[in-house]
Scaffold this motif. Structure first.
Motif, PDB file in Angstrom:
ATOM      1  N   GLY A  20       0.810  -1.213   0.000  1.00 30.49           N
ATOM      2  CA  GLY A  20       0.000   0.000   0.000  1.00 30.49           C
ATOM      3  C   GLY A  20       0.842   1.261   0.000  1.00 30.49           C
ATOM      4  O   GLY A  20       0.571   2.210  -0.740  1.00 30.49           O
ATOM      5  N   HIS A  27       1.897   6.458  -6.986  1.00 29.91           N
ATOM      6  CA  HIS A  27       0.791   7.287  -7.474  1.00 29.91           C
ATOM      7  C   HIS A  27       1.093   8.768  -7.236  1.00 29.91           C
ATOM      8  O   HIS A  27       0.867   9.605  -8.110  1.00 29.91           O
ATOM      9  N   LEU A  40      -8.378   8.064  -6.416  1.00 29.99           N
ATOM     10  CA  LEU A  40      -8.419   6.956  -5.466  1.00 29.99           C
ATOM     11  C   LEU A  40      -8.859   5.675  -6.160  1.00 29.99           C
ATOM     12  O   LEU A  40      -8.321   4.604  -5.907  1.00 29.99           O
ATOM     13  N   ALA A  41      -9.839   5.784  -7.057  1.00 31.20           N
ATOM     14  CA  ALA A  41     -10.321   4.599  -7.777  1.00 31.20           C
ATOM     15  C   ALA A  41      -9.195   3.962  -8.592  1.00 31.20           C
ATOM     16  O   ALA A  41      -9.016   2.737  -8.571  1.00 31.20           O
ATOM     17  N   LEU A  43      -5.986   4.269  -8.044  1.00 26.14           N
ATOM     18  CA  LEU A  43      -5.008   3.727  -7.097  1.00 26.14           C
ATOM     19  C   LEU A  43      -5.451   2.370  -6.577  1.00 26.14           C
ATOM     20  O   LEU A  43      -4.652   1.443  -6.502  1.00 26.14           O
ATOM     21  N   LEU A  44      -6.733   2.219  -6.247  1.00 28.47           N
ATOM     22  CA  LEU A  44      -7.227   0.942  -5.732  1.00 28.47           C
ATOM     23  C   LEU A  44      -7.175  -0.157  -6.785  1.00 28.47           C
ATOM     24  O   LEU A  44      -6.829  -1.297  -6.482  1.00 28.47           O
ATOM     25  N   THR A  47      -3.520  -1.100  -7.306  1.00 23.51           N
ATOM     26  CA  THR A  47      -3.028  -1.814  -6.124  1.00 23.51           C
ATOM     27  C   THR A  47      -3.542  -3.247  -6.123  1.00 23.51           C
ATOM     28  O   THR A  47      -2.804  -4.173  -5.785  1.00 23.51           O
ATOM     29  N   GLY A  48      -4.793  -3.454  -6.511  1.00 22.39           N
ATOM     30  CA  GLY A  48      -5.336  -4.812  -6.605  1.00 22.39           C
ATOM     31  C   GLY A  48      -4.592  -5.648  -7.636  1.00 22.39           C
ATOM     32  O   GLY A  48      -4.287  -6.824  -7.403  1.00 22.39           O
ATOM     33  N   ARG A  51      -1.188  -6.414  -6.208  1.00 20.13           N
ATOM     34  CA  ARG A  51      -1.309  -7.440  -5.167  1.00 20.13           C
ATOM     35  C   ARG A  51      -1.369  -8.829  -5.793  1.00 20.13           C
ATOM     36  O   ARG A  51      -0.731  -9.763  -5.311  1.00 20.13           O
ATOM     37  N   PRO A  68     -10.368  -7.649  -1.514  1.00 16.74           N
ATOM     38  CA  PRO A  68     -11.393  -6.603  -1.429  1.00 16.74           C
ATOM     39  C   PRO A  68     -12.576  -6.939  -2.345  1.00 16.74           C
ATOM     40  O   PRO A  68     -12.455  -7.710  -3.282  1.00 16.74           O
ATOM     41  N   VAL A  72     -14.611  -1.955  -5.440  1.00 17.95           N
ATOM     42  CA  VAL A  72     -14.267  -1.078  -4.306  1.00 17.95           C
ATOM     43  C   VAL A  72     -12.884  -0.530  -4.512  1.00 17.95           C
ATOM     44  O   VAL A  72     -12.003  -1.144  -4.977  1.00 17.95           O
TER      45      VAL A  72
END
Length: 72
Positions: A20, A27, A40-41, A43-44, A47-48, A51, A68, A72
């Motif tokens: 994270g 980012h 943020l969207a 970045l998520l 990140t997924g 991961r 997650p 989300v």
């Protein structure tokens, strides 16, 4: 066996925190140096994806943590 599982969960959480921080740093650098728009969207999502790649590369304990929810 319970102690080993707890250790793997701890390793997974530690790895997730490092991931994270790494993704947030990347980012931020993209926004500051490349003119990317903070999102943020985005970045998520990235990140997924990262991961999943870290898990395939053998990051210990990361696959034991719940994923997650989609979207989300």
């Amino acid at each position: 066996m319970v102690e080993a599982t707890n250790g793997l969960h701890r390793e997974g959480i530690n790895t997730l925190v490092i991931l994270g921080a790494w993704m947030l740093w990347n980012h931020r650098n993209g926004c500051v140096f490349d003119g990317a728009v903070p999102s943020l969207a985005s970045l998520l999502v990235t990140t997924g994806e990262e991961r999943r790649l870290w898990t395939m590369a053998g990051a210990r304990g990361l696959n034991l943590l719940p994923a997650p929810l989609p979207g989300v």
